[in-house]
Structure formats: structure tokens, C-alpha cells
Design a protein around this motif. Sequence first.
Motif, PDB file in Angstrom:
ATOM      1  N   LYS A   9       0.833  -1.203   0.000  1.00 45.37           N
ATOM      2  CA  LYS A   9       0.000   0.000   0.000  1.00 45.37           C
ATOM      3  C   LYS A   9       0.871   1.258   0.000  1.00 45.37           C
ATOM      4  CE  LYS A   9      -4.007  -1.923   2.402  1.00 45.37           C
ATOM      5  NZ  LYS A   9      -4.807  -1.857   3.618  1.00 45.37           N
ATOM      6  N   LYS A  10       1.930   1.245   0.796  1.00 48.21           N
ATOM      7  CA  LYS A  10       2.831   2.399   0.864  1.00 48.21           C
ATOM      8  C   LYS A  10       3.542   2.616  -0.472  1.00 48.21           C
ATOM      9  CE  LYS A  10       3.768   2.212   5.813  1.00 48.21           C
ATOM     10  NZ  LYS A  10       4.783   2.040   6.849  1.00 48.21           N
ATOM     11  N   VAL A  11       3.961   1.529  -1.090  1.00 50.02           N
ATOM     12  CA  VAL A  11       4.641   1.634  -2.384  1.00 50.02           C
ATOM     13  C   VAL A  11       3.669   2.171  -3.428  1.00 50.02           C
ATOM     14  CG1 VAL A  11       5.705   0.286  -4.252  1.00 50.02           C
ATOM     15  CG2 VAL A  11       6.352  -0.146  -1.881  1.00 50.02           C
ATOM     16  N   LYS A  12       2.437   1.654  -3.445  1.00 48.00           N
ATOM     17  CA  LYS A  12       1.424   2.117  -4.407  1.00 48.00           C
ATOM     18  C   LYS A  12       1.113   3.596  -4.176  1.00 48.00           C
ATOM     19  CE  LYS A  12      -3.099   0.833  -6.272  1.00 48.00           C
ATOM     20  NZ  LYS A  12      -3.316   2.075  -6.866  1.00 48.00           N
ATOM     21  N   ALA A  13       1.026   4.027  -2.920  1.00 49.41           N
ATOM     22  CA  ALA A  13       0.759   5.441  -2.613  1.00 49.41           C
ATOM     23  C   ALA A  13       1.918   6.323  -3.090  1.00 49.41           C
ATOM     24  CB  ALA A  13       0.530   5.614  -1.125  1.00 49.41           C
ATOM     25  N   THR A  14       3.125   5.823  -2.947  1.00 47.31           N
ATOM     26  CA  THR A  14       4.296   6.582  -3.411  1.00 47.31           C
ATOM     27  C   THR A  14       4.265   6.747  -4.919  1.00 47.31           C
ATOM     28  OG1 THR A  14       5.597   5.704  -1.569  1.00 47.31           O
ATOM     29  CG2 THR A  14       6.821   6.666  -3.410  1.00 47.31           C
ATOM     30  N   PHE A  15       4.000   5.677  -5.647  1.00 51.94           N
ATOM     31  CA  PHE A  15       3.933   5.777  -7.106  1.00 51.94           C
ATOM     32  C   PHE A  15       2.784   6.662  -7.568  1.00 51.94           C
ATOM     33  CE2 PHE A  15       6.496   1.752  -7.228  1.00 51.94           C
ATOM     34  CZ  PHE A  15       7.570   2.293  -7.898  1.00 51.94           C
ATOM     35  N   ASP A  16       1.664   6.618  -6.850  1.00 51.88           N
ATOM     36  CA  ASP A  16       0.534   7.491  -7.203  1.00 51.88           C
ATOM     37  C   ASP A  16       0.909   8.956  -7.013  1.00 51.88           C
ATOM     38  OD1 ASP A  16      -1.014   5.337  -7.861  1.00 51.88           O
ATOM     39  OD2 ASP A  16      -2.064   5.234  -5.930  1.00 51.88           O
ATOM     40  N   SER A  17       1.658   9.259  -5.950  1.00 53.54           N
ATOM     41  CA  SER A  17       2.063  10.649  -5.718  1.00 53.54           C
ATOM     42  C   SER A  17       3.068  11.104  -6.774  1.00 53.54           C
ATOM     43  CB  SER A  17       2.643  10.812  -4.323  1.00 53.54           C
ATOM     44  OG  SER A  17       3.859  10.111  -4.204  1.00 53.54           O
ATOM     45  N   GLU A  19       3.106  10.165  -9.897  1.00 53.02           N
ATOM     46  CA  GLU A  19       2.356  10.413 -11.136  1.00 53.02           C
ATOM     47  C   GLU A  19       1.618  11.748 -11.098  1.00 53.02           C
ATOM     48  OE1 GLU A  19      -0.126   7.012 -11.664  1.00 53.02           O
ATOM     49  OE2 GLU A  19       1.561   5.692 -12.103  1.00 53.02           O
ATOM     50  N   SER A  20       1.331  12.237  -9.900  1.00 51.62           N
ATOM     51  CA  SER A  20       0.588  13.497  -9.803  1.00 51.62           C
ATOM     52  C   SER A  20       1.490  14.731  -9.904  1.00 51.62           C
ATOM     53  CB  SER A  20      -0.211  13.534  -8.503  1.00 51.62           C
ATOM     54  OG  SER A  20       0.680  13.586  -7.410  1.00 51.62           O
ATOM     55  N   ILE A  21       2.819  14.552  -9.922  1.00 53.91           N
ATOM     56  CA  ILE A  21       3.741  15.689 -10.032  1.00 53.91           C
ATOM     57  C   ILE A  21       3.690  16.230 -11.451  1.00 53.91           C
ATOM     58  CG2 ILE A  21       6.165  16.397  -9.935  1.00 53.91           C
ATOM     59  CD1 ILE A  21       6.596  14.289  -7.782  1.00 53.91           C
ATOM     60  N   GLN A  22       3.550  17.537 -11.561  1.00 51.37           N
ATOM     61  CA  GLN A  22       3.478  18.166 -12.873  1.00 51.37           C
ATOM     62  C   GLN A  22       4.856  18.642 -13.315  1.00 51.37           C
ATOM     63  OE1 GLN A  22       0.663  21.303 -12.502  1.00 51.37           O
ATOM     64  NE2 GLN A  22      -1.075  19.938 -12.152  1.00 51.37           N
ATOM     65  N   GLU A  23       5.021  18.764 -14.618  1.00 47.90           N
ATOM     66  CA  GLU A  23       6.288  19.210 -15.168  1.00 47.90           C
ATOM     67  C   GLU A  23       6.492  20.695 -14.870  1.00 47.90           C
ATOM     68  OE1 GLU A  23       8.510  19.600 -19.488  1.00 47.90           O
ATOM     69  OE2 GLU A  23       6.640  18.499 -19.327  1.00 47.90           O
ATOM     70  N   VAL A  24       7.712  21.029 -14.529  1.00 52.36           N
ATOM     71  CA  VAL A  24       8.052  22.408 -14.205  1.00 52.36           C
ATOM     72  C   VAL A  24       8.516  23.100 -15.478  1.00 52.36           C
ATOM     73  CG1 VAL A  24       9.585  23.890 -12.845  1.00 52.36           C
ATOM     74  CG2 VAL A  24       8.734  21.751 -11.876  1.00 52.36           C
ATOM     75  N   LYS A  25       7.986  24.284 -15.727  1.00 50.88           N
ATOM     76  CA  LYS A  25       8.373  25.068 -16.900  1.00 50.88           C
ATOM     77  C   LYS A  25       9.531  25.979 -16.504  1.00 50.88           C
ATOM     78  CE  LYS A  25       4.516  24.004 -19.198  1.00 50.88           C
ATOM     79  NZ  LYS A  25       4.416  23.070 -20.200  1.00 50.88           N
ATOM     80  N   VAL A  26      10.664  25.853 -17.201  1.00 47.52           N
ATOM     81  CA  VAL A  26      11.850  26.639 -16.917  1.00 47.52           C
ATOM     82  C   VAL A  26      12.170  27.470 -18.142  1.00 47.52           C
ATOM     83  CG1 VAL A  26      14.290  26.546 -16.296  1.00 47.52           C
ATOM     84  CG2 VAL A  26      12.721  24.841 -15.396  1.00 47.52           C
ATOM     85  N   SER A  27      12.589  28.707 -17.892  1.00 46.53           N
ATOM     86  CA  SER A  27      12.991  29.583 -18.977  1.00 46.53           C
ATOM     87  C   SER A  27      14.192  28.978 -19.700  1.00 46.53           C
ATOM     88  CB  SER A  27      13.362  30.956 -18.411  1.00 46.53           C
ATOM     89  OG  SER A  27      13.994  31.731 -19.391  1.00 46.53           O
TER      90      SER A  27
END
Length: 104
Positions: A9-17, A19-27
Motif C-alpha cells: 500500500k505504501k509503495v502504491k501510494a508513493t507511485f501514485d504521488s 504520477e501526480s507531479i506536474q512538469e516544471v516550466k523553466v525559462s
Amino acid sequence: MKQNAEMNKKVKATFDSIESIQEVKVSPFFKENVMQKIRTASEDIQEVTWSWFTPKIQMATLVCVVVLNLIVFVDLQETTYDSNINSFAESYGLSTSTESSILN
């Protein structure tokens, strides 16, 4: 097995988190801007390093060195070769004494 299920469950929660990280836009010029700031800061540091050695301080240093050299030169002129040899001989016990002893 209970621990294994909790770990899954902890591993699945980590992978789910992840996947929710968005890409950072850098100049695209971010690196160049940072490098320019670093170069400017290093130039400022170099200017500050030598700013204390102003012409006034240079002149005062030169005067001190010249005066010290003159003092040493005059002191060396006053001492003679014979006095240096005598003091050396006395220091190492090489001099012959001209005083007469009671036993003579």
C-alpha cells in the motif's frame, strides 16, 4: 503477510504521488542568467579584494620600507668587522683572554 500488504500500500501510494507531479516550466535562458550573475559576483569580489591597497597605503608602505632599510644600513655601518669577529669569538669561547690570572 500483513506487513507485506501494508508495504505494498505504501509503495502504491508513493507511485501514485509521483504520477501526480506536474512538469516544471523553466525559462530556456535560466542557465545563462545564473552564470551571468555568478560572473558579476566574482568580479565584484575581485574589485573589493584590491580596493584596500590604495595609492595612499602604497605610499605609506613604501616609506616604511625605505625608513627600515635606512635604519638597518646605518646600524650596519656603525659596526665594524673586528667587533663582529670579537663577539663571535667570545660567543663560542674562541677568544684568548688578555687578563692576567692570579695563578700566573
